[in-house]
Each structure stands twice: as C-alpha cells, then as structure tokens.
Design a protein around this motif. Structure first.
Motif, PDB file in Angstrom:
ATOM      1  N   ALA A  21       0.803  -1.218   0.000  1.00  0.00           N
ATOM      2  CA  ALA A  21       0.000   0.000   0.000  1.00  0.00           C
ATOM      3  C   ALA A  21       0.841   1.276   0.000  1.00  0.00           C
ATOM      4  O   ALA A  21       0.445   2.283  -0.591  1.00  0.00           O
ATOM      5  CB  ALA A  21      -0.943   0.007   1.206  1.00  0.00           C
ATOM      6  N   LEU A  22       1.983   1.237   0.653  1.00  0.00           N
ATOM      7  CA  LEU A  22       2.775   2.458   0.829  1.00  0.00           C
ATOM      8  C   LEU A  22       3.954   2.507  -0.138  1.00  0.00           C
ATOM      9  O   LEU A  22       4.469   1.461  -0.558  1.00  0.00           O
ATOM     10  CB  LEU A  22       3.302   2.527   2.268  1.00  0.00           C
ATOM     11  CG  LEU A  22       2.249   2.566   3.373  1.00  0.00           C
ATOM     12  CD1 LEU A  22       2.930   2.661   4.736  1.00  0.00           C
ATOM     13  CD2 LEU A  22       1.294   3.740   3.177  1.00  0.00           C
ATOM     14  N   GLN A 282      -3.049   4.391   2.015  1.00  0.00           N
ATOM     15  CA  GLN A 282      -2.278   5.448   1.363  1.00  0.00           C
ATOM     16  C   GLN A 282      -2.803   6.826   1.753  1.00  0.00           C
ATOM     17  O   GLN A 282      -2.025   7.737   2.050  1.00  0.00           O
ATOM     18  CB  GLN A 282      -2.345   5.275  -0.154  1.00  0.00           C
ATOM     19  CG  GLN A 282      -1.574   4.084  -0.681  1.00  0.00           C
ATOM     20  CD  GLN A 282      -1.845   3.844  -2.167  1.00  0.00           C
ATOM     21  OE1 GLN A 282      -2.573   4.587  -2.812  1.00  0.00           O
ATOM     22  NE2 GLN A 282      -1.262   2.768  -2.688  1.00  0.00           N
ATOM     23  N   ALA A 283      -4.113   6.991   1.753  1.00  0.00           N
ATOM     24  CA  ALA A 283      -4.707   8.290   2.098  1.00  0.00           C
ATOM     25  C   ALA A 283      -4.391   8.658   3.537  1.00  0.00           C
ATOM     26  O   ALA A 283      -4.029   9.808   3.826  1.00  0.00           O
ATOM     27  CB  ALA A 283      -6.219   8.237   1.874  1.00  0.00           C
ATOM     28  N   PRO A 291       1.225   8.482  15.043  1.00  0.00           N
ATOM     29  CA  PRO A 291       0.412   7.680  15.990  1.00  0.00           C
ATOM     30  C   PRO A 291      -1.004   7.428  15.478  1.00  0.00           C
ATOM     31  O   PRO A 291      -1.527   6.313  15.598  1.00  0.00           O
ATOM     32  CB  PRO A 291       0.413   8.531  17.258  1.00  0.00           C
ATOM     33  CG  PRO A 291       1.633   9.386  17.153  1.00  0.00           C
ATOM     34  CD  PRO A 291       1.773   9.683  15.697  1.00  0.00           C
ATOM     35  N   ALA A 292      -1.644   8.463  14.900  1.00  0.00           N
ATOM     36  CA  ALA A 292      -3.006   8.305  14.398  1.00  0.00           C
ATOM     37  C   ALA A 292      -3.034   7.339  13.211  1.00  0.00           C
ATOM     38  O   ALA A 292      -3.969   6.534  13.070  1.00  0.00           O
ATOM     39  CB  ALA A 292      -3.573   9.656  13.988  1.00  0.00           C
ATOM     40  N   PHE A 293      -2.006   7.410  12.372  1.00  0.00           N
ATOM     41  CA  PHE A 293      -1.931   6.511  11.220  1.00  0.00           C
ATOM     42  C   PHE A 293      -1.801   5.065  11.676  1.00  0.00           C
ATOM     43  O   PHE A 293      -2.520   4.178  11.190  1.00  0.00           O
ATOM     44  CB  PHE A 293      -0.746   6.898  10.340  1.00  0.00           C
ATOM     45  CG  PHE A 293      -0.422   5.878   9.275  1.00  0.00           C
ATOM     46  CD1 PHE A 293      -1.245   5.734   8.168  1.00  0.00           C
ATOM     47  CD2 PHE A 293       0.697   5.061   9.392  1.00  0.00           C
ATOM     48  CE1 PHE A 293      -0.954   4.789   7.192  1.00  0.00           C
ATOM     49  CE2 PHE A 293       0.985   4.120   8.422  1.00  0.00           C
ATOM     50  CZ  PHE A 293       0.162   3.980   7.319  1.00  0.00           C
ATOM     51  N   LEU A 294      -0.892   4.807  12.615  1.00  0.00           N
ATOM     52  CA  LEU A 294      -0.684   3.442  13.094  1.00  0.00           C
ATOM     53  C   LEU A 294      -1.951   2.887  13.739  1.00  0.00           C
ATOM     54  O   LEU A 294      -2.328   1.730  13.503  1.00  0.00           O
ATOM     55  CB  LEU A 294       0.484   3.400  14.075  1.00  0.00           C
ATOM     56  CG  LEU A 294       1.868   3.713  13.485  1.00  0.00           C
ATOM     57  CD1 LEU A 294       2.920   3.757  14.584  1.00  0.00           C
ATOM     58  CD2 LEU A 294       2.247   2.694  12.421  1.00  0.00           C
TER      59      LEU A 294
END
Length: 329
Positions: A21-22, A282-283, A291-294
């Motif tokens: 994805a990344l 990805q978004a 932290p919010a992404f994880l």
C-alpha cells in the motif's frame, strides 16, 4: 499451530499494508524521515514471513487431497469472488474490466497465491510419497540442493524467471518439503527451546531490517532481502513455525477462527477490493500523524479480519445447506 495460521494471515495483512500500500523507502525519503523509513522496513521484515509460514503449515501436517475438500475450496473462492465483485459494483456503479476472467482468476496476477497453492495441493500426494519413502539423507540432500539452486538462480542473480522472488510453485514445493522434513525427523536444530526459536526469529528480522535500511539509504538496494525465497525470510519463517509448534494452547475460539483464515486473504487481496484496502492506507499515510496513522491501520486490519471471518461463517452455513440439498434433493 492453528493460532499460527491466524498469526500468518495477520502478518500477510500487515505486509500488504506496509509494502503493497505504501511507497517503498528511497534514499531521499529516508533522508527526509529516517524513523518512518526504518519503521516501515522493520514492519516488513517481521511480517513478510507470513506467506512462507502459511505454506509451511501445510507441509508440517501434510496436505491429504480429497475431492470434497477441494470442492469446498472452489466454493469458497467463488463465494468470495462473487461477493467482492458485488461490492465493487455497488461502490463504483459499474462492472470492472475483465470482471468474469478476474472472477475465475484467469488474468495474470489475480490471486497469485491461490493459484500456486492449488497447484501445490494437486502435487501434495507426490511430495508426501517422496518425503515419507525417501531416507532422511535423501530428503536432506534434495532440500540442500534445491535451496542452493534457488538461492543462486532465483535470489542472488535472479537469473531464472520462474523462481524469482519466490512467487512460484517450485518455491512452495521447497517450503512444503522443508516443513515435512522437520515434522518427520525433528533434527536437533528444531528441538531448541521455544524461547530460543523466538530469539532466532526476532534476531533475523532485526538484522534484515537494519541491513535493508542501510542498503536502501546509501545504495538504494536491499529489496531482495524481502523476497520469499530469501534465506533470511525462510530462516525466520522456519523458527517462527518452530516456536508455535512448542506452544500448548487449546481453544475452541482459535480453532473456529483459524478454520476461516483463508477468507482474510480472499477479501483484502481480492482483485476487486485490494485497491480500497491499499488506497485507504495510502490516504491515511498522507493525512494523519504517525500515531493516528498506526492506530487507524490497526483498526482497519482488525475490522477486515473480523468481517472476513464472519462472512466465511455465512459461507459455511450456505455450504451446509447446499450439501444437504445435494444429499436429499
């Protein structure tokens, strides 16, 4: 070992969230944010073993092909294929190109793992017969010669397309036979303590993460360390398998979930839906703090995991009704 089946699927979801994805780390991206680059490579290092572990589990217990079991697998593939196609149609409002050929996995890249695994399933009786009739020395010699050949021509030099990166039937056959060898003969190196097994797995993954980080940063190299036929990936998968083989856990819940583990792959890696799984990650990667992404990715993985298991239980109910109808029309 059923718990390991679940863990293997979680690892596969994780490596797809990281590697598929990344964007892959580059010297420029590492220079700009070294911590993010290292964390991505560290995640990939610990999770890339998932595919090998799933195949080796089959070798550990030995696949015993039966027409009924194979027909159930075909029903599962069609159930999730039609379901994912329906979801894609509801979301996009139109059928995707090559919808029918994609549904039946007739396009290159559609469910590559499933197609290779079906071929392994078909050949399992031959592999079982060899593993069980050959002497220990013969089986060990075949394994050493095969992995030596694969590492030279399919990993170091990538000189053989049908072995490259381990996305192949011969690679799966090698993993299967390696697991059969360990299961049948239990050589001394497989009888270490569970703590030692976990230590080897952890040490190898850390070593690969550090080496790939330095190679990527300074030379823009190191991708081969994450190939399924990489010696380090095979060693890490082997010792993770050995670690779980020494755990003694009895749980109906684990068995209930593990029976539907393949469904997790069939949803998040569907040729119809994988783009939504990857695109969401990805978004978030571009919009959220680390932290919010994880946290968001963990919750997404958990949601897809639970949803896939529940959908597969529905599939099993439909299968039971179908089987009853066939027996008593």
């Amino acid at each position: 070992m059923e718990l390991l089946r679940i863990v293997a699927m979680l690892l596969i979801m994780t490596v797809h969230a990281s590697y598929r994805a990344l964007p892959h780390p580059t010297p420029a991206s590492i220079e700009a944010d070294a911590l993010s680059g290292f964390l991505q490579l560290l995640t990939q290092s610990f999770s890339v073993v998932g595919v090998n572990v799933f195949v080796m589990l089959s070798g550990w217990y030995a696949i015993r092909p039966r027409l009924v079991r194979f027909s159930e697998l075909v029903f599962q593939l069609l159930f999730f294929g039609v379901l994912c196609l329906g979801i894609e149609y509801c979301v996009s409002g139109q059928l995707p190109p090559k919808a029918i050929t994609t549904l039946f996995m007739l396009n290159d890249g559609n469910y590559w793992f499933i197609k290779v695994y079906i071929a392994l399933y078909i050949l399992a009786p031959v592999l079982n017969t060899f593993a069980e009739s050959a002497t220990r020395r013969q089986l060990a010699t075949v394994l050493l010669c095969f992995f030596g050949f694969q590492w030279v021509f399919g990993w170091v030099f990538e000189a053989t397309a049908w072995l490259r990166a381990g996305y192949s039937l011969p690679s799966f056959m090698g993993l299967y036979l390696l697991a059969r060898y360990m299961s049948i003969y239990r050589p001394a190196w497989t009888r270490l303590s569970s703590k030692a097994d976990l230590l080897v797995y952890t040490a190898v993954c850390l070593m690969v993460a550090i080496a790939s980080f330095l190679l990527k940063w300074h030379l823009n190299l190191g991708g081969v360390l994450f190939f399924y036929n990489s010696p380090t990936v095979i060693v890490a998968a082997t010792f993770l398998l050995l670690f779980f083989s020494k755990l003694h856990i009895s749980s109906r819940l684990i068995n209930w979930v593990a029976a539907s583990a393949l469904a997790i792959y069939l949803t998040h890696s569907s040729s119809f839906l994988a783009k939504y799984y990857d695109g969401t990650i990805q978004a978030w990667h571009g919009q959220l703090s680390r932290p919010a992404f994880l946290l968001s990715v963990v919750l997404l993985i958990a949601a897809v995991f639970v949803g896939s298991i529940l959908l597969d239980k529905l599939r099993l109910l439909l299968l039971q009704q179908l089987q009853r109808f066939i027996r008593n029309p």
